[in-house]
Design an enzyme around this catalytic site. Sequence first.
Site, PDB file in Angstrom:
ATOM      1  N   CYS A 157       0.812  -1.221   0.000  1.00 19.80           N
ATOM      2  CA  CYS A 157       0.000   0.000   0.000  1.00 19.80           C
ATOM      3  C   CYS A 157       0.843   1.266   0.000  1.00 19.80           C
ATOM      4  O   CYS A 157       0.406   2.294  -0.528  1.00 19.80           O
ATOM      5  CB  CYS A 157      -0.993  -0.003   1.167  1.00 19.80           C
ATOM      6  SG  CYS A 157      -0.287   0.221   2.812  1.00 19.80           S
ATOM      7  N   ASP A 158       2.061   1.241   0.542  1.00 19.39           N
ATOM      8  CA  ASP A 158       2.925   2.418   0.527  1.00 19.39           C
ATOM      9  C   ASP A 158       3.131   2.941  -0.891  1.00 19.39           C
ATOM     10  O   ASP A 158       3.288   4.143  -1.121  1.00 19.39           O
ATOM     11  CB  ASP A 158       4.312   2.107   1.103  1.00 19.39           C
ATOM     12  CG  ASP A 158       4.321   1.242   2.336  1.00 19.39           C
ATOM     13  OD1 ASP A 158       3.363   0.478   2.550  1.00 19.39           O
ATOM     14  OD2 ASP A 158       5.303   1.304   3.093  1.00 19.39           O
TER      15      ASP A 158
END
Length: 369
Positions: A157-158
């Site tokens: 998700c980063d």
Amino acid sequence: MTKLQTITLGFVLLFSSLSFAQDTKPEEVKNIMKKVADWQIEHFRDAFTYENPHHPLDWTNGALYVGMVKWAEMAEDDTYYVWLKTIGELNDWKLHSRTYHADDHTVGQFYLDLYKKFGDKKMLNPTQEQFNFILYHPANTSLKWQSPYHQSRWNWCDALFMSPPVWAKLYNITGELKYLDFMMTEFKATTDFLFDKDENLYYRDESYMGKLDNGTKIFWSRGNGWVFAGLANIMNELDPKSDEYQYFKGLFEKMAAKLLKIQTPEGHWAMSLLGQEFYPTPETSGTSFYVYGLAWGINHGILDKKTYGPAVDKAWKALVGHVNKEGMLGYVQPIGAAPGKAWPDKTEVYGAGAFLSAGTEVYKLYGGK
């Protein structure tokens, strides 16, 4: 309702929506931002997570530059633009070493922001050339964690903070739909894979799905902070009337509503978002990203000020309380991928970048021009 009653009601609603911010002046926000920015520049080559300093083009510094360029725009002091331009020039305006890896695209955000301001093609060309290569040689790897070459796509998700805003900025600058189309296809694939529709939060990556921490699902604070701030940075580049903007707006609203419910009484967000009783230590990088996103949402008319304003105010005051007298932002969780620990005397460059992003929107929210 009489005209007088209507006017009176209007004033009541106005003052109720503004009351949360009346004890914080815009100049106070600006002053603490300058303090943090100056300290971080002075300590730019200090490393806190590992023994060696981060490479200037590493994602850690890239996140700092994202916030620093926002600060430079409001600072009324060319010092910060000069500092950023120097970094770009020393690195020939190139992205970091890995062609496909989202982390190594992060610095492209500040390159393209500087291009928008100064119009110098050398700030744009290397990023555009690399992204053109990716367009014509797309990764066909799986989003499953630890599959071959898996991080050639956005499967953690980063990544949704690191790379998609660069694609959106390229689209904004050039008007070429190919950049927008690629970004939309990959962003949707990642969201379909990592977004928990019951919780309206993102798993950090596939390896956290189905796992529990003290009986709660594991949603990492900074990981979701990367996504939430990234959504705002993407929407900054899009036409609010477009279908693409509306897609991101829908995700943003869902996350915002969830964040409002799980904010801690102290004002921050727990390192494990659903497990605040097990992670009572403040954490300022994730919280800074949430403050940025929520304040941005209010300032852009997406979020209701009366509903979300008090949460922003409480969180901002908590953040300011963790800036020491020299200007170092404490309680920044070290580099990681999951809930962990943070300390009042330890920081990281991405924490300062997140704080500066937050401050730019809080300043506007509190009436700054």
